[in-house]
Design a protein around this motif. Structure first.
Motif, PDB file in Angstrom:
ATOM      1  N   ASP A  76      27.377  34.189  41.865  1.00 48.78           N
ATOM      2  CA  ASP A  76      27.207  35.347  41.552  1.00 48.78           C
ATOM      3  C   ASP A  76      28.043  36.540  42.010  1.00 48.78           C
ATOM      4  O   ASP A  76      28.218  37.656  41.731  1.00 48.78           O
ATOM      5  CB  ASP A  76      25.762  35.847  41.657  1.00 48.78           C
ATOM      6  N   VAL A  77      29.033  36.072  42.965  1.00 52.14           N
ATOM      7  CA  VAL A  77      30.074  36.725  43.494  1.00 52.14           C
ATOM      8  C   VAL A  77      30.985  36.802  42.624  1.00 52.14           C
ATOM      9  O   VAL A  77      31.592  35.689  42.113  1.00 52.14           O
ATOM     10  CB  VAL A  77      30.438  36.183  45.010  1.00 52.14           C
ATOM     11  N   SER A  78      31.479  37.756  42.042  1.00 56.62           N
ATOM     12  CA  SER A  78      32.249  38.148  41.073  1.00 56.62           C
ATOM     13  C   SER A  78      33.685  37.434  41.160  1.00 56.62           C
ATOM     14  O   SER A  78      34.356  36.545  40.492  1.00 56.62           O
ATOM     15  CB  SER A  78      32.453  39.515  40.436  1.00 56.62           C
ATOM     16  N   ARG A  82      35.521  34.550  38.784  1.00 54.37           N
ATOM     17  CA  ARG A  82      36.828  34.652  38.222  1.00 54.37           C
ATOM     18  C   ARG A  82      37.739  33.634  38.833  1.00 54.37           C
ATOM     19  O   ARG A  82      38.637  33.100  37.933  1.00 54.37           O
ATOM     20  CB  ARG A  82      37.360  36.073  38.692  1.00 54.37           C
ATOM     21  N   GLU A 255      30.265  46.192  47.991  1.00 50.63           N
ATOM     22  CA  GLU A 255      28.888  46.158  48.291  1.00 50.63           C
ATOM     23  C   GLU A 255      28.617  47.285  49.227  1.00 50.63           C
ATOM     24  O   GLU A 255      27.646  48.113  48.835  1.00 50.63           O
ATOM     25  CB  GLU A 255      28.402  44.735  48.645  1.00 50.63           C
ATOM     26  N   GLN A 284      32.426  43.739  40.353  1.00 51.18           N
ATOM     27  CA  GLN A 284      32.021  44.293  39.116  1.00 51.18           C
ATOM     28  C   GLN A 284      31.317  45.694  39.587  1.00 51.18           C
ATOM     29  O   GLN A 284      31.529  46.753  38.835  1.00 51.18           O
ATOM     30  CB  GLN A 284      30.707  43.389  38.419  1.00 51.18           C
ATOM     31  N   LEU A 285      30.835  45.613  40.883  1.00 47.79           N
ATOM     32  CA  LEU A 285      30.147  46.992  41.260  1.00 47.79           C
ATOM     33  C   LEU A 285      31.100  48.104  41.204  1.00 47.79           C
ATOM     34  O   LEU A 285      30.840  49.053  40.825  1.00 47.79           O
ATOM     35  CB  LEU A 285      29.796  46.542  42.767  1.00 47.79           C
ATOM     36  N   THR A 288      30.855  49.541  38.154  1.00 46.42           N
ATOM     37  CA  THR A 288      29.581  49.834  37.499  1.00 46.42           C
ATOM     38  C   THR A 288      29.101  51.263  38.098  1.00 46.42           C
ATOM     39  O   THR A 288      28.669  52.181  37.116  1.00 46.42           O
ATOM     40  CB  THR A 288      28.498  48.790  37.781  1.00 46.42           C
ATOM     41  N   LEU A 289      29.233  51.374  39.135  1.00 48.51           N
ATOM     42  CA  LEU A 289      28.715  52.536  39.680  1.00 48.51           C
ATOM     43  C   LEU A 289      29.484  53.580  39.482  1.00 48.51           C
ATOM     44  O   LEU A 289      30.805  53.411  39.282  1.00 48.51           O
ATOM     45  CB  LEU A 289      28.604  52.411  41.210  1.00 48.51           C
TER      46      LEU A 289
ATOM     47  N   LEU B  75      33.304  37.899  31.443  1.00 50.56           N
ATOM     48  CA  LEU B  75      32.951  36.885  32.556  1.00 50.56           C
ATOM     49  C   LEU B  75      31.944  37.647  33.485  1.00 50.56           C
ATOM     50  O   LEU B  75      31.451  36.954  34.438  1.00 50.56           O
ATOM     51  CB  LEU B  75      34.192  36.224  33.105  1.00 50.56           C
ATOM     52  N   ASP B  76      32.280  38.870  33.815  1.00 51.56           N
ATOM     53  CA  ASP B  76      31.716  39.529  34.863  1.00 51.56           C
ATOM     54  C   ASP B  76      30.302  39.994  34.455  1.00 51.56           C
ATOM     55  O   ASP B  76      29.466  40.084  35.523  1.00 51.56           O
ATOM     56  CB  ASP B  76      32.439  41.119  35.203  1.00 51.56           C
ATOM     57  N   SER B  81      28.831  33.938  33.446  1.00 50.93           N
ATOM     58  CA  SER B  81      29.063  32.975  34.415  1.00 50.93           C
ATOM     59  C   SER B  81      28.162  31.869  34.801  1.00 50.93           C
ATOM     60  O   SER B  81      28.476  30.626  35.020  1.00 50.93           O
ATOM     61  CB  SER B  81      29.473  33.734  35.682  1.00 50.93           C
ATOM     62  N   PHE B 229      25.601  51.131  32.444  1.00 50.26           N
ATOM     63  CA  PHE B 229      25.109  51.885  33.531  1.00 50.26           C
ATOM     64  C   PHE B 229      24.920  53.335  33.339  1.00 50.26           C
ATOM     65  O   PHE B 229      24.113  53.987  33.456  1.00 50.26           O
ATOM     66  CB  PHE B 229      25.821  51.524  34.798  1.00 50.26           C
ATOM     67  N   GLN B 284      22.807  40.134  39.061  1.00 47.09           N
ATOM     68  CA  GLN B 284      23.029  40.283  40.527  1.00 47.09           C
ATOM     69  C   GLN B 284      22.436  41.644  40.765  1.00 47.09           C
ATOM     70  O   GLN B 284      21.973  41.743  41.747  1.00 47.09           O
ATOM     71  CB  GLN B 284      24.294  40.220  40.626  1.00 47.09           C
TER      72      GLN B 284
END
Lengths: 347, 347
Positions: A76-78, A82, A255, A284-285, A288-289, B75-76, B81, B229, B284
């Motif tokens: 789950d760590v992008s 990748r 994170e 991804q974060l 995303t944020l 993929l993200d 994944s 989001f 995640q």
DNA sequence: CTGAAAGCGCTTACAG
DNA sequence: CTGAAAGCGCTTACAG
């Protein structure tokens, strides 16, 4: 040539080059000496015919498996997914198959699956992703079995095997320098897990950049985190409730930078207008944020490609002395987004 | 048996079963009829020797490629994944190789790589992940080339191919029912992209659950999002600034549920004490943000395994009528975490 | 340094 | 329904 050509076979190459199949095979595998003249003829023919050896035939005929193992911990760590994808692609390009294997906290079980990979699947070599790159049990097992392996961004035992890394000291320096150049003076840092060398290197880079540019920050301007979101929350609270609040925070990963955003929101601190934040990893974060994070992107595709190439080349078996030549420090990239902007005088 | 056994070969199985190699091959491939007696003898021998055909030899000897393509978009997305990894594992178990291929907005280029996969790599079949499952250009191309494919959670054209899905109506119903059983009455919904059938099904499930339990919610208690989001931020603001604020929000995916958490934080609304939130997907994000999200987990491993099995079985080629038997609706799971708790009377 | 032969473990195509 | 032979495209082992 409008007609459809079938894929060339070793035989086609041999005929065109005027040699036997064996000579072609030897040139391509490069273990035995072949006269320069024939070598060139073969290589020309290979190029002309766009010849790529059939990997199934290779596997069936020879003793190599053309399989590469990939050990990872958390998909789950992008970063991991990748890397996986790029390694998959490179493996295909090199006529190899990639076998991903998860290493988890059940170390005995994990060790067993690695041993199976070696004994049953007969993989040619392994790629280790962090934090497996520094896992002592795994490293010992691989050494016992004398299997070639490449480690990605290891922290320790750098003489143990080929590795591929980025310069984490430079990461810290670069990010901090960027903030300084944006006009920030009060730049705090949220450090990562003290167990990982990476954390210390990034912090050192941060400190040296401050010194280099003669920027003095208040005492205790580094908060301790451990790369998790929650640890980032605590660190951010500690820093943002101080009287001498920073105008910028360099968090050692995305994170924790995300945690800064959330905490700042709760405290009514506007990002980026009142506080700039940066992360590391470009996960991804980061996108995303909001605001999107200014962060560091590792050259994951390049790392994956190189790692596969090292194993596929088989150099590590041919000449174990070569192993240590494979110490690769690749360049990273500073990704500028909206979370870090020029310092504004508020007073 | 302490001695090390080498992997059994087809010849070993044939000898043990008292038949020829060919009969073994035929039993295992199951296309041609073999007498029941020999079939059983072969199957027994296979089991006893733990025989697994060598896939390289198969590929080399026959016309099948034992390769499966996997088309994905982003993929993200953790869904992708995880699916990839499970599909990789299942492919290995079935003696196949998986070839992931990214489909992006450059549709001509993407189409070309799919065509290459078919013509050059000669893959046996394809798996399509959403939203590619409903991509008309891709679907048309595959049909033209008459290549078997399985779609994962498609929205449309359900008669076109085998597919694997979960019941999105039931997802909406289940989540809403859970909130009702926690004592919530004022349950709002953030709907997903109107273009996707999934969004409507989940909304319908939400509405039917409310009706079923005779729960009346204020008018316009559904806000429109599009699964991002940012869209969640807007939707959450719209809902949480109303006078008749809900005590619970069912967001149609985790990203939008995360947005609710962030917006609520900013508005000083405590989650979960003043507001319960649920998502869908178990990404995640669900375990990164705090509180951790109550959400729906799709049976990704099972889906991946089934998809590979359908292609590997080759049934789709043997008998195209069979294709439509492969409509699989699998069960999902409600993951209860800290973001949704019992309704507390505040007045 | 180079090549002809045999073999890897399957499947196809041909016979019966 | 079943099998013996040939072949897939490489590499290994043997010779020279």
């Amino acid at each position: 040539m409008t007609e459809k050509h079938k894929r060339a076979r070793i035989k086609d190459v041999a005929e065109l080059a005027g040699v036997s199949n064996m000579t072609v095979s030897r040139v391509l595998n490069g273990v035995v000496k072949v006269s320069e003249e024939k070598r060139i003829a073969v290589l020309d023919a290979v190029e002309k015919l766009e010849y790529k050896p059939d990997s199934s035939a290779r596997r069936l005929g020879g003793h190599k498996s053309y399989m590469i193992g990939l050990l990872y911990q958390d998909l789950d760590v992008s970063y991991v997914s990748r890397f996986l994808l790029n390694a998959l692609k490179s493996s295909r390009d090199h006529g190899h198959h990639l076998i991903p294997e998860e290493i988890n906290n059940d170390i005995d079980n994990s060790l067993q699956s690695v041993i199976n990979l070696i004994n049953i699947t007969k993989i040619d070599g392994l790629i280790l992703l962090p934090p497996i790159s520094d896992n002592v049990e795994i490293l010992n097992t691989l050494q016992q079995h004398q299997l070639p392996f490449v480690r990605i961004t290891p922290d320790r035992y750098l003489d143990l095997s080929p590795y591929i890394s980025i310069d984490d000291y430079k990461v810290g320096f670069t990010v901090t320098e960027h903030l300084i150049q944006l006009g920030h003076k009060k730049i705090a840092h949220i450090m990562g897990d003290t167990e990982q060398g990476t954390s210390h290197l990034r912090r050192k880079g941060y400190e040296d950049a401050l010194n280099h540019y003669h920027v003095k920050v208040p005492a205790n301007y580094v908060a301790q985190g451990n790369y998790t979101f929650d640890s980032g929350v605590n660190a951010a609270k500690a820093i943002l409730t101080r009287d001498d609040k920073p105008s910028a925070i360099f968090a050692s990963n995305d994170e924790m930078a995300a945690a800064v955003i959330v905490v700042a929101n709760n405290l009514g601190i506007d990002i980026p207008n009142q506080l700039s934040v940066t992360g590391v990893d470009d996960t991804q974060l980061a996108t995303t944020l909001s605001p999107n994070l200014t962060t560091i992107r590792q050259p994951i595709a390049e790392m994956a490609e190189l790692a596969v190439k090292i194993i596929a080349s088989n150099d590590l078996n041919k000449d174990s002395a070569k192993a240590l030549e494979y110490r690769n420090i690749l360049d990273f990239e500073l990704i500028k987004r909206q979370s870090a902007i020029s310092y504004k005088m508020n007073e």
